[in-house]
Scaffold this active site. Structure first.
Site, PDB file in Angstrom:
ATOM      1  CG  ASP A 195      17.667  69.036  27.795  1.00 55.09           C
ATOM      2  OD1 ASP A 195      18.580  68.473  28.434  1.00 55.09           O
ATOM      3  OD2 ASP A 195      17.047  68.486  26.870  1.00 55.09           O
ATOM      4  CD  GLU A 219      19.618  66.206  31.597  1.00 51.53           C
ATOM      5  OE1 GLU A 219      19.216  65.070  31.908  1.00 51.53           O
ATOM      6  OE2 GLU A 219      19.441  66.715  30.468  1.00 51.53           O
ATOM      7  CG  ASP A 269      16.052  68.648  23.031  1.00 49.63           C
ATOM      8  OD1 ASP A 269      17.112  68.115  23.370  1.00 49.63           O
ATOM      9  OD2 ASP A 269      15.419  68.330  22.007  1.00 49.63           O
TER      10      ASP A 269
END
Length: 167
Positions: free
Chosen positions: A7, A67, A140
């Site tokens: 992330d 991501e 996260d």
């Protein structure tokens, strides 16, 4: 298969290393690469690069799920996160690790089966899939583990479709 879920961020880069084998998950490691606020951007970017590079070198990573950057209302923040994401991708490239990108919608669908799932639903699903005693923190880190799970499910589907189509 050993999957590194990432992330991306500049202050916190969540990561999760999981093994996916025989439709089962095993957590290898998870945590965050952090950079202190009020530090020169180039130093922070170097810290992100070195942190991800160290993680990649510490485990026998087969593939990375990351991501995709979604547009933030704060353009300056979006640009800084994009730069951190860039050095993360560079660390993967320098280590010859295939990278697969997922939108937030794909990650939610891959983990919860519902593209509009909220953060708590994602965290509960991650905790359940990985048989963890508690939700990983900060958020996260849970997101990075969700990305790894999403990639495992997406990769399995891709292989199944190739087998069906005889490719």
């Amino acid at each position: 298969m050993i999957i590194l879920g990432i992330d991306p961020g500049i202050a916190i880069v969540g990561y999760g290393v999981v093994e996916y084998k025989n439709n089962s998950f095993r957590v290898i490691d998870y945590g965050a690469v952090t950079t202190p606020a009020h530090t020169d951007l180039t130093v922070r970017l170097e810290m992100v690069y070195k942190g991800i590079d160290t993680i990649i070198k510490s485990y026998d990573i087969d593939e990375v799920g990351i991501e995709e950057l979604f547009f933030n209302k704060n353009v300056k923040t979006a640009i800084t996160v994009a730069q951190a994401r860039g050095v993360t991708l560079l660390a993967c490239a320098h280590n010859n690790i295939p990278v697969h990108e997922y939108t937030p919608l794909q990650i939610k669908q891959g983990v919860c089966g519902y593209g509009r799932a909220d953060k708590s639903q994602i965290q509960k699903s991650v905790t359940s899939f990985l048989r963890l005693k508690r939700v990983p923190k900060p958020d996260d880190v849970a997101d990075a583990l969700a990305i790894a799970i999403c990639h495992a499910h997406s990769n399995k589907l891709e292989k199944t479709l190739k087998n069906i189509n005889g490719l």
